[in-house]
Enzyme design. Structure first.
Site, short mmCIF file in Angstrom:
data_model
loop_
_atom_site.label_atom_id
_atom_site.label_comp_id
_atom_site.label_asym_id
_atom_site.label_seq_id
_atom_site.Cartn_x
_atom_site.Cartn_y
_atom_site.Cartn_z
N VAL A 117 -8.36 8.01 5.29
CA VAL A 117 -8.45 8.09 3.92
C VAL A 117 -9.78 8.42 4.14
O VAL A 117 -10.34 9.27 3.60
CB VAL A 117 -7.95 7.10 3.28
CG1 VAL A 117 -8.56 6.96 1.27
CG2 VAL A 117 -5.85 6.84 3.00
N LYS A 135 -3.48 -1.17 -1.74
CA LYS A 135 -2.51 -1.23 -2.40
C LYS A 135 -2.54 -2.90 -2.39
O LYS A 135 -1.23 -3.45 -2.90
CB LYS A 135 -1.34 -0.61 -2.07
CG LYS A 135 -0.62 -0.92 -0.76
CD LYS A 135 -0.53 0.91 -0.62
CE LYS A 135 -0.10 1.29 1.06
NZ LYS A 135 -0.56 2.13 1.46
N GLU A 171 -7.16 3.60 -8.46
CA GLU A 171 -6.19 4.61 -8.45
C GLU A 171 -4.93 5.64 -7.61
O GLU A 171 -4.30 5.31 -7.32
CB GLU A 171 -6.76 6.65 -9.20
CG GLU A 171 -5.84 8.04 -9.70
CD GLU A 171 -4.98 7.26 -10.20
OE1 GLU A 171 -3.85 7.06 -10.44
OE2 GLU A 171 -5.21 6.84 -11.46
N VAL A 176 -1.30 3.64 -5.41
CA VAL A 176 -0.11 4.18 -6.12
C VAL A 176 -0.52 5.47 -6.30
O VAL A 176 -0.39 6.45 -7.04
CB VAL A 176 0.39 3.50 -7.65
CG1 VAL A 176 1.88 3.44 -7.95
CG2 VAL A 176 0.16 2.20 -7.51
N ILE A 207 -0.99 11.00 -6.06
CA ILE A 207 -0.51 11.78 -7.68
C ILE A 207 -0.96 11.07 -8.92
O ILE A 207 -1.13 10.03 -8.29
CB ILE A 207 1.36 11.01 -8.00
CG1 ILE A 207 2.07 12.00 -6.84
CG2 ILE A 207 1.94 11.83 -8.70
CD1 ILE A 207 3.13 11.57 -6.21
N GLY A 220 4.52 11.01 12.67
CA GLY A 220 3.14 10.82 11.90
C GLY A 220 3.89 9.79 10.61
O GLY A 220 2.40 9.42 9.54
N GLU A 264 4.47 4.52 10.74
CA GLU A 264 3.73 3.70 11.69
C GLU A 264 4.52 3.21 12.93
O GLU A 264 5.77 3.26 12.96
CB GLU A 264 3.25 2.64 11.20
CG GLU A 264 2.40 3.04 10.01
CD GLU A 264 1.37 3.83 10.73
OE1 GLU A 264 0.99 3.77 11.81
OE2 GLU A 264 0.84 3.98 9.89
N ASP A 294 5.45 -1.89 0.73
CA ASP A 294 4.99 -0.96 0.59
C ASP A 294 5.18 -0.25 -1.18
O ASP A 294 3.98 -0.23 -1.71
CB ASP A 294 4.71 0.29 1.44
CG ASP A 294 4.13 1.57 0.75
OD1 ASP A 294 2.97 0.97 0.91
OD2 ASP A 294 3.95 2.27 0.41
N LYS A 311 3.08 -1.33 -4.98
CA LYS A 311 3.25 -0.42 -5.88
C LYS A 311 3.57 -0.33 -6.95
O LYS A 311 2.97 -0.86 -8.38
CB LYS A 311 3.57 1.30 -5.05
CG LYS A 311 2.74 1.40 -4.34
CD LYS A 311 3.22 2.91 -3.25
CE LYS A 311 2.32 2.92 -1.77
NZ LYS A 311 2.80 4.17 -1.48
#
Length: 412
Positions: free
Chosen positions: A11, A100, A124, A127, A131, A182, A185, A196, A200
């Protein structure tokens, strides 16, 4: 306006790439502010990287530089991300994040620090990846009480279930393909066990209820126990199995919040969301149902949401955006076991006729399911509405059957 990026993984590197390649485009949307990446914090070396001269291993370079107004945290995890974020906010720097885990567990503390120092803490990208979900929930739907949120919020599990549904692959086979591509993990626990997705829906529920929802209070199940038999039974009643994150406001003002596999009718908008894509169905009391769909992860998709927050901070440098929630209301989350729902149940039986009579006597009206190749010692059905406590008690009371699968029917 100078920006620092903490973490140069998937990221973080995407954030730097977008700012560099969309420089003039972004400038037009930031009141003519010129955004520049001044620092990239990472303990690793990146020899030959085009941004090599911007790297630092010392967080204090960012903290003590007053020219850095916005910090993008893309480190992941809680520590040292919390410490670094808290110090940046206290120093009067805006912070944006895709983290998150940090937002869902300690976001309340960081929001309080941001408020105290009149800066923004925005998330933003935490989550739904790329989107837009959080801004529409807070601002566009501000004239609504959010009645429910049902979402596919994890691309890894959605990819695995899609492979199981359409290619008849086992969970283990589909997981291996997800890892090879990919999408998963090496240790997929956070994805396949629903952790996860839980983080969220906790964030979305906190925003919708205006009260912090502790992820520890959200009942969470993963998909590791889903079998091809379950997939086939669902398919034969025009349904699919998805990992659904649910938040629903109950009549008494409390919230039913659960993450678990669910039987989803093909008539639902969520049923057609396949592969690594994410989607959320939000219901407001005035607007009705609104659907959000797109890439829930990925380098540039997630980074685009981070950059969107950076631009928002640049445009609101002198005033704080009202994004966040109040302190936790410990009585707000209902006991999921006491909320009526429908269920899919698969049993191993010795005498099908005896078992069916016993099941009908206990459950009343049931919808029997069929699949190709099923043994006569297998019985699957959908129940009418019961609380989970009631259903578990009924199952335990069966003398002629053994539970093999138990899956909720989606509430959307």
């Amino acid at each position: 306006m100078n920006v620092a990026v903490m973490g140069y993984g998937t990221v973080g590197s995407g954030v730097v790439e977008i700012i560099n390649t969309k420089h003039s485009y972004i400038k037009e949307r930031t009141s003519e502010e010129d955004l520049e990446v001044k620092y990239i914090l990472d303990l690793r070396d990146f020899p030959g990287d085009p941004n090599e001269g911007k790297f630092t291993k010392d967080f204090n370079d960012i903290l003590n530089d007053d020219s850095v107004k916005i910090v993008a945290e893309a480190m992941g995890g809680v520590n040292p991300a919390f410490d670094f974020t808290a110090k940046c906010l206290a120093a009067g720097k805006h912070v944006v994040t895709s983290n998150k885990e940090l937002v869902s567990t300690r976001g309340s503390e960081l929001l309080a620090i941001a408020k105290e120092h009149n800066v923004n803490y925005m998330f933003e990208a935490s989550v739904g990846g790329g989107i837009p979900l959080i801004r529409p929930l807070i601002f566009c739907l501000a004239g609504n009480e959010v009645q429910s949120i049902n979402g596919i919020l994890n691309g890894t599990t959605n990819f695995i279930l899609t492979k199981m549904i359409y290619e008849n692959l086992t969970f283990e086979e589909a997981l291996k393909i997800a890892q090879d591509n990919g999408y998963a993990e090496k240790d997929p626990t956070a994805d396949v066990e629903g952790i996860d997705a839980c983080r969220k829906i906790s964030i979305l529920s906190s925003l919708a209820s205006n009260s912090w929802i502790d992820p520890e209070k959200v009942h969470t199940e993963g998909i590791t126990h889903i079998t091809l038999e379950d997939v086939a039974y669902a398919g034969n009643c025009e349904c699919v199995i998805k990992l659904i994150s649910t938040m629903e406001k109950l009549d008494d003002g409390r919230y039913y919040i659960v993450v678990s596999p669910a039987i989803v009718s093909k008539e639902s908008q969520l049923a057609a969301i396949d592969g690594v894509f994410n989607g959320a169905l939000v219901s407001g009391d005035n607007v009705g149902d609104v659907v959000f769909y797109g890439q829930g992860a990925g380098k540039l998709a997630t980074a685009s949401a981070v950059v969107g927050d950076i631009v928002d901070c640049a445009n609101h440098d002198a005033n704080r955006r009202k994004i966040g929630w109040n302190e936790e209301n410990k009585d707000l989350v209902a006991d999921y076991r006491e909320v009526p729902n429908r269920y899919y149940i698969r049993l191993k039986v010795e005498d099908p006729d005896l078992a069916q009579n016993e099941i009908r006597s206990s459950f009343g009206d049931i919808y029997l399911l069929a699949r190709s190749g099923a043994f006569n010692t297998e019985l699957a059905f959908l129940t009418s509405e019961f609380t989970e406590n009631e259903v578990r008690e009924k199952i335990d009371g069966l003398t002629s059957a053994k539970l093999k699968s138990f899956i909720r029917v989606a509430r959307c």
